[in-house]
Design a protein around this motif. Structure first.
Motif: not given
Length: 441
Positions: A197-204, A232-246
């Motif tokens: 919530i409140n994150k913008k394009v480019g945020d990780q 059982g997969l347990e790993a940290d993943v990084i999500f990089t935002i490219k678009e935000i749409n409604e």
């Protein structure tokens, strides 16, 4: 020439081929004669090279080659005439003291014989045939999906609870680098949803895969993870935002119904759900049939007992490929491929035991029906016969396509046979529960 067979046991045999000189010498002389006519050797005119020189230079190589040709031809004919069902290919038995000067040359070949067995379809243990139904919860989801699919997409500056994001999940160590489209609501917990919530394009944003979604199988859809890794997969993943749409959902009105199904075919939300239910359950039927087919074969694999010529097959694998294997590598390869071989043998036995055959007209008719279905998807509900015939002719001229279609036709015959002959119990399930049956909890 003489061919004999010694059955070592029910799965192994030695075929012995005895060749006298008259069985191959004529071919050798003919080849050497052609060599003599065309040989270019310094000091001799073309065609005037003495046969003794030709014999000295090429004789043994030509003899070996011509003997090999005779052996292959006679052995193949013998296997056909004797109707021997073999596994792999015949293996020549090495003989370090072989006498090539003998009047009669004797060659031994090892054979691995296919086992004799029968397949029992009407077994005590029942195989479940799932009937997948589209329940109310799924229909509501599909209606909402249609509304979003035909709705209006509005770009947003920051993420809100109802937003849909386009971005990439990544984790180098786990080999994850997958671009996807995902709504905030897809995340199982409010804690993870709030991270966006409140994150913008480019945020990780970093999240952990454990418990990330309501169903672990969603890791396959959103992160591109293979099924064998999701549990059982347990790993940290990084999500990089490219678009935000409604998405502003489309209204459930006649304009939308006509766009989906044609004018006045559907005139209410109730009819829309009925249509979705009909189409979905038809699609589910194919998936359920494939699972049923797989389950029957797994059942047959566990209940149909027969031995294989394992030692022979391991030896054959050592030299069967382009690269020669060690004995250890061949044994490992055999262990990995044994189940597949048993599957093929059972499949072949079912086809012969229940006389399942294919003919050209069946394959052609199946292809015609397939073409008509595909044309209907592109708006040609009633294509003319000439159009269909031309496309079918092109498809049938492609050997790979004919092979693929033939396999599908036989697949359908197998399915019909199993439904008729096997001890089947039917179980009605929702699609969500069916997925659990497919992949496990």
């Amino acid at each position: 020439m003489n061919i004999t067979r010694n059955n070592v046991d029910a799965l192994n045999a030695i075929v012995t081929i005895e060749l006298a000189k008259e069985d191959y010498q004529g071919n050798v002389d003919k080849v050497l004669s052609n060599y003599k006519k065309n040989a270019n050797i310094p000091g001799f005119r073309k065609g005037a090279v003495p046969m003794s020189l030709i014999q000295k230079q090429y004789g043994k190589a030509v003899m070996f080659e011509e003997i090999n040709k005779v052996l292959q031809d006679k052995l193949n004919n013998y296997l056909v005439e004797e109707k021997l069902d073999i596994l792999g290919n015949p293996l020549p038995v090495a003989n370090e003291n072989f006498d090539w000067e003998a009047d009669v040359l004797k060659f031994d070949f090892e054979l691995g014989l296919a086992p004799e067995f029968t397949v029992e379809l009407d077994t005590k243990n029942k195989v479940t045939k799932f009937q997948v139904v589209a329940d109310d919860a799924m229909l509501d989801e599909q209606v909402e999906f249609v509304q979003k699919q035909y709705g209006k997409l509005i770009a947003k500056d920051s993420v809100e609870e109802t937003s849909e994001m386009v971005g990439t999940f990544s984790n180098e160590e786990e080999g994850i680098n997958y671009e996807t489209k995902i709504p905030v609501s897809a995340f199982r917990t409010k804690t993870n949803q709030k991270k966006f919530i409140n994150k913008k394009v480019g945020d990780q944003i970093t999240v952990n895969t454990k418990g990330l979604f309501e169903d672990e199988h969603k890791l396959m859809d959103y992160l591109g993870v293979d099924h064998d890794k999701v549990h059982g997969l347990e790993a940290d993943v990084i999500f990089t935002i490219k678009e935000i749409n409604e998405t502003e959902k489309a209204e459930l009105n006649q304009e939308l119904f006509d766009k989906l199904f044609g004018k006045d075919v559907v005139t209410s939300v109730e009819q829309l759900k009925e249509k979705i239910k009909e189409d979905a359950e038809k699609q589910f039927e194919g998936q359920a049939d494939q699972k049923f087919l797989n389950d029957v074969y797994e059942h047959l694999l566990s209940t149909t007992k027969f031995d294989l010529p394992a030692d022979f097959l391991k030896k054959w694998l050592e030299t069967a490929g382009e690269t020669k294997m060690t004995a250890e590598e061949a044994a490992s390869e055999y262990e990995k491929s044994e189940k597949g071989l048993r599957y093929q043998l059972i499949e072949g036995k079912v086809m012969s035991q229940f006389d399942l055959q294919l003919n050209f007209e069946e394959i052609k008719a199946y292809t015609e029906n397939l073409i008509k279905q595909q044309l209907a998807q592109f708006g040609q509900a009633e294509p003319d016969d000439k159009t269909v015939e031309d496309i079918v002719a092109r498809v049938m001229s492609n050997q790979d396509e004919v092979k693929r279609i033939s396999e599908q036709v036989m697949n359908d015959k197998m399915l019909a046979l199993f439904k008729e002959k096997a001890n089947v119990k039917t179980k009605e399930v929702s699609y969500k529960d069916f997925v659990k049956e497919m992949y496990g909890e």
